[in-house]
Design an enzyme around this catalytic site. Structure first.
Site, short mmCIF file in Angstrom:
data_model
loop_
_atom_site.label_atom_id
_atom_site.label_comp_id
_atom_site.label_asym_id
_atom_site.label_seq_id
_atom_site.Cartn_x
_atom_site.Cartn_y
_atom_site.Cartn_z
CE LYS A 129 2.96 -75.69 -49.96
NZ LYS A 129 2.08 -76.38 -49.12
CB THR A 130 6.28 -71.39 -49.51
OG1 THR A 130 5.88 -72.69 -49.08
CG2 THR A 130 6.24 -70.43 -48.35
CG ASP A 144 0.08 -73.31 -47.63
OD1 ASP A 144 -0.04 -73.99 -48.68
OD2 ASP A 144 1.15 -73.20 -47.02
CD GLU A 145 0.31 -77.91 -46.38
OE1 GLU A 145 -0.18 -78.79 -47.11
OE2 GLU A 145 1.51 -77.83 -46.12
CD GLN A 201 2.46 -82.71 -50.54
OE1 GLN A 201 2.99 -82.51 -49.46
NE2 GLN A 201 2.71 -81.94 -51.60
NE ARG A 210 7.42 -83.86 -47.44
CZ ARG A 210 6.89 -82.86 -48.13
NH1 ARG A 210 7.11 -81.62 -47.74
NH2 ARG A 210 6.16 -83.07 -49.20
#
Length: 776
Positions: A32-33, A219-220, A250, A603
DNA sequence: GCCGCCAGTATTTTT
DNA sequence: TACTGGCGGC
């Protein structure tokens, strides 16, 4: 920008769908980044959008910094003017400009959790309330939740009718806000709430920002609360070019007010919204992803999605169950060392745990083993006593209305001004409706003070001299002058306790940070420095290019990835936490814990090691627990039965005798310290648990080093790729991913995008400018 | 006004 | 266990 082909179909859709509302459901590790950076680059390069018309909001300063670097890597100078910031720093920036319209000065102070507590404690005392009944933490929690939901003190009081506790909280809320305003201060929540107030009541300000921001990205998004959503909605305005990126799986900040319905109901707020799902995971091996999916599918309240990968199954997941927490730490450190010897750098390994307290034992073992490590989180650098003292001086100089800061330092170092005298001044100030500092200035006129008035004058004079100096000196110089002139540093040095040496070092470190700000800020001011510093989180100090093992909480790990991940303390009662298991709405809280587990698992890129201890010391008491229910949710076949040191497939191992556990035997031999100072010595065999635990007395301050200056920007933009020092086919080394072979080098704007096939981490694309690859 | 000792409380996560 | 605030003695 010739690289759009490297995007998959949904990613491309995310990049090119620039108009209107977009909800990008981006699973863990789905790139996504990359989509956000390319999207911004596309807007500027292909759609002729001006950089200053773009706003990107992230959760941490670190994420903001990385995003800026990546965009700069593609666009170079063309990226100047983009606002990439956290919610809080965005609001500070807006308030710095428009706070007067809310009745505050631009040089407002920001109160952290400590300041809030102090203030609330004073209020509870002043109201003569029973401190057992009204704990400042509880009251502040109520207020904070109200603010997350944009509930004002008036509304809160109205809703509280009939509930005696809430009625009092409502009063405290109102008085608390009054105090903040009087002190010209905002707390963290206020930064958001007041900005929302400003935008919703002042059409001019709203128009100003609507005119400025044509494209907004968040974002997030799954971790935003109601107030943050409202802020975004107001800033977006009529253009409605809003792109939010998140993953409901998340969402791990409900306790902080995150409203999962922001994501689940996005399409209700923006009916015309386009929903794009990124479901291909590029990060983890098949086994790791399978484990993550197996865990998260037990949650009910989620958007259906299926993360998949083209990668192979990879290594089995390792599960290690040991008898005690010290053994767990020992096992982990051993495994880290083994992996290092096999060629995995320390920087490629991370240890994640549920609570900060778990870091202690691990730290002890890392010190003993002489392995470089860094603990992220825990006590923030800026909340250390000595730093807060210095900050209080600066705040007093910058904002004389901040009574809390004046109170903190008026007698530090000792000036012989005690509680009695202060009480008299405070009374006087209250009667005259002036600030404490103004009261101090009038000391001569308060008859009852007597000799104390002279001492107070000394303090007032010092501050006014400091204010004059602040106009000419740099901030670093000012701080040095303060700590020397007041004798503060002298006092710290005088004590020869180890603790105080650390303090002196911390003050020096703080001066370095100030110097860094003096040098690098666009328009350095004392207010700006203070406001920036108050918003720095510990995670922001993490540096990618250092070779150390990272230790942090699962919350802290959000958004990061590591080739090898240890999940420590996987025990019911610890993770999921005791609170979540026993809570009234246990179902919901367990789901949040499960999401946290999902974050932890995802992660990991190549290797996942899960550890669990049958017993551990909690608050000095030995506590027994069984394997975490989350681990039970992972299918058996994903665990290797033949991993060295593994419990060998015996997953449901219960019923060891207590005496066996209490023996605290180390499991291996030859665990002698490894380049350490030897003070902790070798194996734990034979030592009692309590003696091991008793060894921990003081934590070394994990050093937070500042980079000298510019984050390598324009490396290798010479001609050809001569500046890089390597070419296709060369073997190179990366601090985090280890060794690999260069597969491709593509010129991308000002920098080169280099593709490297790493021996352990797989194929990675990175910008040469900040990958800092080294030819070998 | 200052210092040290005692007792009570807390630990889930943090911008 | 470890930190903090409150209280009493100097």
């Amino acid at each position: 920008m010739n690289d759009y082909e490297s995007l998959n179909e949904p990613q491309r859709e995310g990049v090119f769908t620039t108009e209107g509302a977009v909800l990008l459901l981006a699973g863990a590790g789905s790139g996504k980044t990359r989509v956000i950076t390319y999207r911004i680059a596309h807007l500027i390069k292909d759609e002729n959008v001006q950089p200053w018309n773009i706003l990107a909001i992230t959760f941490t300063n670190k994420a903001a910094g990385e995003m800026k670097e990546r965009i700069e890597g593609i666009l170079g100078q063309d990226s100047l003017g983009i606002w990439v910031s956290t919610f809080h720093s965005l609001c500070v920036r807006i308030l710095r400009k428009f706070a007067p319209r809310l009745g505050y000065d631009e040089n407002f102070t920001i109160y952290d959790a400590d300041d809030q507590k102090t203030l609330m404690r004073n209020l509870i005392k002043r109201n003569e309330l029973d401190p057992k009944m009204f704990r400042e933490k509880g009251v502040l929690g109520e207020i904070s939740h109200a603010k997350d939901e944009l509930i004002s003190s008036v509304d809160y009081a109205r809703n509280a009718a009939g509930d005696p506790y809430k009625t009092v909280v409502g009063r405290l809320y109102r008085e608390y806000q009054g105090e903040l305003q009087k002190n010209n201060a905002f707390d963290f929540d206020d930064l958001i709430v007041k900005t929302v107030n400003l935008l919703s009541t002042d059409p001019e300000v709203k128009a100003y920002y609507n005119d400025r921001f044509h494209y907004i990205m968040v974002d997030e998004y799954q971790d935003t609360n109601t107030a943050q959503f409202e802020l975004v909605r107001l800033l977006t305005g009529e253009r409605k070019n809003l792109c939010v990126v998140g993953d409901d799986d998340q969402s791990i900040y409900k306790f902080r007010g995150a409203n999962i319905y922001n994501i689940l109901n996005f399409e209700k707020f923006f009916p015309e919204a386009k929903v794009i799902k990124l479901e291909e995971n590029y990060r983890s091996t098949g086994n790791i992803l399978a484990a993550a999916n197996a865990v998260i599918k037990n949650n009910r309240g989620r958007k259906e999605k299926a993360l998949w990968t083209q990668k192979e199954a990879g290594d089995s997941i390792i599960l290690k169950v040991v008898d005690s927490a010290p053994e767990e730490a020992e096992y982990i450190v051993n495994e880290v060392r083994k992996a290092y010897k096999r060629g995995e750098p320390f920087g490629s390994q991370a240890i994640l745990y549920r609570t900060n307290a778990q870091s202690r034992l691990l730290e002890e073992r890392f010190v003993a083993a002489g392995i470089p490590y860094k603990i992220v989180g825990g006590v923030n650098f800026y909340s250390r006593k000595e730093i807060k003292d210095v900050l209080a001086y600066l705040k007093t100089i910058d904002n004389g209305q901040d009574d809390l800061s004046v109170m903190r330092i008026i007698n530090v170092p000792k000036r012989g001004i005690g509680a009695t005298s202060l009480g008299k001044v405070a009374d006087y100030a209250q009667r005259g409706d002036i600030s404490l500092y103004e009261g101090l200035c009038d000391a001569e006129r308060i008859g009852s003070l007597g000799a104390a008035a002279k001492k107070i004058n000394g303090f007032v004079n010092f501050i006014s001299v400091a204010r004059a100096r602040a106009k000419t000196m740099s901030i670093a110089q000012l701080i040095r002058w303060i700590v020397e002139e007041t004798g503060y540093l002298e006092e710290l040095k005088k004590e020869d306790k180890e603790e105080d040496t650390d303090r002196v070092e911390n003050v020096e470190e703080f001066i370095n940070k100030a110097a860094d700000y003096d040098e690098n800020a666009e328009d350095p001011t004392l207010s700006g420095f203070l406001q920036e510093v108050m918003l720095v989180a510990d995670i922001d100090s993490l540096e990618d290019d250092k070779d150390y093992v990272v230790l942090m909480t699962l919350h802290g790990a959000k958004g990061l990835e590591f080739p090898r991940v240890f999940l420590a303390g996987m025990e019911d009662g610890l993770f999921p936490s005791f609170m979540s298991i026993t809570s009234d709405n246990s179902q919901e809280e367990l789901e949040e814990e499960r999401r946290l587990c999902y974050v932890g698992i995802t992660r990991a890129m190549n290797n996942l090691v899960i550890t669990s201890a049958r017993s551990r010391l909690v608050r000095g008491e030995l506590q027994y627990s069984r394997l975490s229910r989350f681990v039970e949710e992972i299918p058996n076949e994903l665990f290797g039965g033949d991993n060295p040191g593994n419990t060998g497939g015996r997953r449901r191992t219960e019923g060891r005798s207590a005496s066996e556990v209490l023996g605290g035997r180390g499991f291996g031999s030859g665990q002698n310290s490894y380049g350490g100072d030897g003070s902790y010595g070798g194996a734990s065999s034979g030592r009692s648990l309590s003696s091991i635990a008793g060894k921990v007395t003081k934590r070394p301050v994990s050093s937070i080093t500042m980079k000298a200056s510019s984050p390598a920007k324009n490396i290798g933009s010479a001609g050809g790729n001569g500046g890089l020092g390597y070419e296709i086919g060369d073997r190179v080394r990366h601090m985090k991913f280890g060794q690999g072979t260069v597969k491709n080098i593509v010129s991308g704007g000002r920098d080169y995008e280099v593709t490297v096939d790493f021996d352990t981490a797989g194929i990675k694309k990175m910008f040469a400018g900040f990958a800092k690859l080294e030819k070998i």
